[in-house]
Motif scaffolding. Structure first.
Motif, mmCIF file in Angstrom:
data_model
loop_
_atom_site.group_PDB
_atom_site.id
_atom_site.type_symbol
_atom_site.label_atom_id
_atom_site.label_comp_id
_atom_site.label_asym_id
_atom_site.label_seq_id
_atom_site.Cartn_x
_atom_site.Cartn_y
_atom_site.Cartn_z
ATOM 1 N N LYS A 14 -3.551 39.735 73.991
ATOM 2 C CA LYS A 14 -3.982 41.111 73.773
ATOM 3 C C LYS A 14 -2.773 42.024 73.722
ATOM 4 O O LYS A 14 -1.936 42.015 74.624
ATOM 5 C CB LYS A 14 -4.932 41.568 74.889
ATOM 6 C CG LYS A 14 -5.421 43.007 74.744
ATOM 7 C CD LYS A 14 -6.360 43.168 73.571
ATOM 8 C CE LYS A 14 -6.897 44.578 73.459
ATOM 9 N NZ LYS A 14 -7.802 44.735 72.306
ATOM 10 N N TYR A 36 3.094 46.410 74.644
ATOM 11 C CA TYR A 36 3.037 45.271 75.556
ATOM 12 C C TYR A 36 2.058 44.216 75.046
ATOM 13 O O TYR A 36 0.978 44.538 74.536
ATOM 14 C CB TYR A 36 2.657 45.722 76.973
ATOM 15 C CG TYR A 36 3.719 46.608 77.580
ATOM 16 C CD1 TYR A 36 4.756 46.071 78.327
ATOM 17 C CD2 TYR A 36 3.695 47.982 77.366
ATOM 18 C CE1 TYR A 36 5.749 46.882 78.856
ATOM 19 C CE2 TYR A 36 4.684 48.805 77.882
ATOM 20 C CZ TYR A 36 5.714 48.248 78.631
ATOM 21 O OH TYR A 36 6.697 49.048 79.138
ATOM 22 N N TYR A 94 -0.092 41.028 76.401
ATOM 23 C CA TYR A 94 -0.621 40.368 77.593
ATOM 24 C C TYR A 94 -1.178 39.005 77.188
ATOM 25 O O TYR A 94 -1.965 38.909 76.248
ATOM 26 C CB TYR A 94 -1.720 41.220 78.231
ATOM 27 C CG TYR A 94 -1.258 42.597 78.642
ATOM 28 C CD1 TYR A 94 -0.622 42.802 79.863
ATOM 29 C CD2 TYR A 94 -1.437 43.691 77.796
ATOM 30 C CE1 TYR A 94 -0.196 44.075 80.231
ATOM 31 C CE2 TYR A 94 -0.999 44.961 78.153
ATOM 32 C CZ TYR A 94 -0.382 45.148 79.381
ATOM 33 O OH TYR A 94 0.049 46.394 79.741
ATOM 34 N N ILE A 98 -1.329 36.329 84.337
ATOM 35 C CA ILE A 98 -1.280 37.210 83.180
ATOM 36 C C ILE A 98 0.200 37.383 82.866
ATOM 37 O O ILE A 98 0.961 37.956 83.652
ATOM 38 C CB ILE A 98 -1.924 38.575 83.466
ATOM 39 C CG1 ILE A 98 -3.396 38.396 83.855
ATOM 40 C CG2 ILE A 98 -1.813 39.479 82.246
ATOM 41 C CD1 ILE A 98 -4.068 39.676 84.278
ATOM 42 N N ASN A 99 0.632 36.845 81.744
ATOM 43 C CA ASN A 99 2.028 36.940 81.326
ATOM 44 C C ASN A 99 2.203 38.219 80.502
ATOM 45 O O ASN A 99 1.409 38.488 79.605
ATOM 46 C CB ASN A 99 2.415 35.737 80.477
ATOM 47 C CG ASN A 99 2.183 34.426 81.204
ATOM 48 O OD1 ASN A 99 3.041 33.954 81.937
ATOM 49 N ND2 ASN A 99 1.006 33.834 81.000
ATOM 50 N N ILE A 100 3.237 38.993 80.799
ATOM 51 C CA ILE A 100 3.413 40.290 80.160
ATOM 52 C C ILE A 100 4.760 40.354 79.463
ATOM 53 O O ILE A 100 5.791 39.992 80.032
ATOM 54 C CB ILE A 100 3.291 41.426 81.192
ATOM 55 C CG1 ILE A 100 1.956 41.306 81.938
ATOM 56 C CG2 ILE A 100 3.402 42.788 80.519
ATOM 57 C CD1 ILE A 100 1.758 42.312 83.033
ATOM 58 N N ASP A 115 5.279 37.960 85.698
ATOM 59 C CA ASP A 115 3.893 37.512 85.599
ATOM 60 C C ASP A 115 3.064 38.117 86.722
ATOM 61 O O ASP A 115 3.574 38.490 87.775
ATOM 62 C CB ASP A 115 3.797 35.987 85.707
ATOM 63 C CG ASP A 115 4.482 35.286 84.548
ATOM 64 O OD1 ASP A 115 4.826 35.975 83.580
ATOM 65 O OD2 ASP A 115 4.676 34.065 84.629
ATOM 66 N N LYS A 118 -10.955 37.911 83.171
ATOM 67 C CA LYS A 118 -9.805 37.894 82.273
ATOM 68 C C LYS A 118 -10.255 37.801 80.823
ATOM 69 O O LYS A 118 -9.730 38.483 79.953
ATOM 70 C CB LYS A 118 -8.892 36.709 82.623
ATOM 71 C CG LYS A 118 -8.142 36.882 83.927
ATOM 72 C CD LYS A 118 -7.151 35.768 84.147
ATOM 73 C CE LYS A 118 -7.832 34.466 84.444
ATOM 74 N NZ LYS A 118 -6.877 33.384 84.738
ATOM 75 N N PHE A 165 -9.429 40.920 78.052
ATOM 76 C CA PHE A 165 -8.466 40.768 76.976
ATOM 77 C C PHE A 165 -9.128 40.581 75.623
ATOM 78 O O PHE A 165 -8.471 40.401 74.621
ATOM 79 C CB PHE A 165 -7.507 39.628 77.304
ATOM 80 C CG PHE A 165 -6.556 40.035 78.381
ATOM 81 C CD1 PHE A 165 -5.373 40.669 78.070
ATOM 82 C CD2 PHE A 165 -6.880 39.854 79.711
ATOM 83 C CE1 PHE A 165 -4.508 41.093 79.057
ATOM 84 C CE2 PHE A 165 -6.023 40.271 80.706
ATOM 85 C CZ PHE A 165 -4.821 40.886 80.380
ATOM 86 N N LEU A 172 4.903 47.853 85.611
ATOM 87 C CA LEU A 172 4.284 47.357 84.397
ATOM 88 C C LEU A 172 3.474 48.458 83.716
ATOM 89 O O LEU A 172 2.951 49.368 84.355
ATOM 90 C CB LEU A 172 3.367 46.173 84.727
ATOM 91 C CG LEU A 172 4.049 45.023 85.469
ATOM 92 C CD1 LEU A 172 3.020 43.965 85.815
ATOM 93 C CD2 LEU A 172 5.156 44.427 84.636
ATOM 94 N N MET A 205 0.621 48.179 82.585
ATOM 95 C CA MET A 205 -0.752 48.104 83.053
ATOM 96 C C MET A 205 -0.977 49.052 84.232
ATOM 97 O O MET A 205 -2.028 49.650 84.379
ATOM 98 C CB MET A 205 -1.093 46.668 83.460
ATOM 99 C CG MET A 205 -2.566 46.453 83.739
ATOM 100 S SD MET A 205 -2.919 44.728 84.135
ATOM 101 C CE MET A 205 -2.707 43.969 82.536
#
Length: 303
Positions: free
Chosen positions: A221, A226, A228, A235-237, A251, A264, A268, A293, A295
């Motif tokens: 997403k 960013y 995600y 959740i890798n960013i 992460d 999740k 996403f 982040l 987020m």
């Protein structure tokens, strides 16, 4: 006296039988992996070819007038949908180990064996790999060729196989004489195997830029600058301000259970909103991980 002699004979016979069982041999099937340097394997696992038939249809992604159809674990098909009454297949992007993609500003982000692979699709007729970040999503604990089947055997001899350096590309199975006791006491040998289509291109999630749209089970997403990516428990960013050279950020761990998986998946696949962020924040015990982040800025805005 005879009774004692008889007992001694029985003990001796029993001992000989026991020794005979321990030294008994049988024919067994022994499987050994054929390996290739993992870097070389990954380089060969990606290419752009002429259109191919879809073998196992996976997730579907739209970007501008194009449709990308994942062929599970093989890559994705590129379709020009400028004329919805006569869609045209353009190419097949071979990318083994792939399940998801996301696109922003003509840069296509995809997973492959735990790596993040970036394609330049500015010229849809000349798609090129522009970058690959190894183990960006997760560190793969052993890579196999996608069409490789696990062999049936009595023993699996991995020898000097190094899962960090080698990829398994095949197997040899031979018949060998081995101790019955070795077969009976062996450990392991077991094996387990570990879409909806959006019709429009989203502009809100990309904050005015050109961003594509995935289906209801997307794990990739893009929100603003960013990307995600959801893996098994994290959740890798990635900061994709420079779309060609993403920066890997910290992460964020999410509890590993079905409830969190559904959260999740929901978050996403939909536009990021207050309810979605709240669910993620509530599922994590240490909110400090979100501090630096993007987020967190979304969450703070709605608090």
């Amino acid at each position: 006296m005879r009774k004692k002699a008889f007992l001694l004979v029985l003990v001796a016979v029993g001992f000989l039988v026991s020794c005979d069982n321990e030294d008994a041999y049988e024919d067994y099937q022994v499987a050994r992996p054929l390996t290739m340097d993992v870097a070389q394997f990954k380089a060969q696992a990606v290419s752009v070819t002429e259109p191919e038939p879809i073998i196992s249809s996976g997730k579907i992604y739209t970007y501008r007038s194009y449709i990308f159809v994942n062929d599970v674990n093989r890559g994705f098909h590129v379709i020009d949908n400028s004329n919805p009454t006569a869609p045209e297949r353009i190419a097949f992007i071979k990318l083994e180990g792939n399940y998801d993609i996301s696109v922003k500003d003509d840069k296509l982000y995809a997973d492959s064996y735990g790596d993040l692979v970036i394609f330049d699709i500015a010229n849809i007729n000349d798609i090129k790999v522009s970058n690959r970040i190894v183990n960006a999503i997760y560190e793969n604990g052993g890579i196999w060729a996608t069409d490789l089947e696990y062999p049936t055997a009595d023993f699996y001899d991995y020898g000097n196989y190094d899962y960090q350096k080698d990829a398994i590309v095949g197997w040899t199975v031979t018949t060998e004489r081995r101790l019955v006791s070795e077969y009976e006491s062996r450990y392991g040998g077991g094996y387990y195997e570990d879409s909806s289509l959006a019709n429009t291109t989203s502009s809100d999630s990309g904050l005015g830029r050109s961003v594509g749209q995935g289906g209801s089970l997307a794990r990739f997403k893009i929100v603003g600058d960013y990307l995600y990516v959801v893996d098994y428990s994290n959740i890798n960013i990635f900061d994709i301000t420079d779309v060609a050279n993403p920066e890997t950020l910290e992460d964020v761990q999410v509890a590993w259970d079905m409830k969190q998986f559904l959260i999740k998946a929901m978050c996403f696949s939909l536009e990021v909103d207050r309810a979605c962020i709240s669910m993620i924040l509530q599922s994590h015990k240490n909110l400090l991980l979100f501090q630096n982040l993007d987020m967190a800025r979304h969450a703070t805005r709605w608090s």
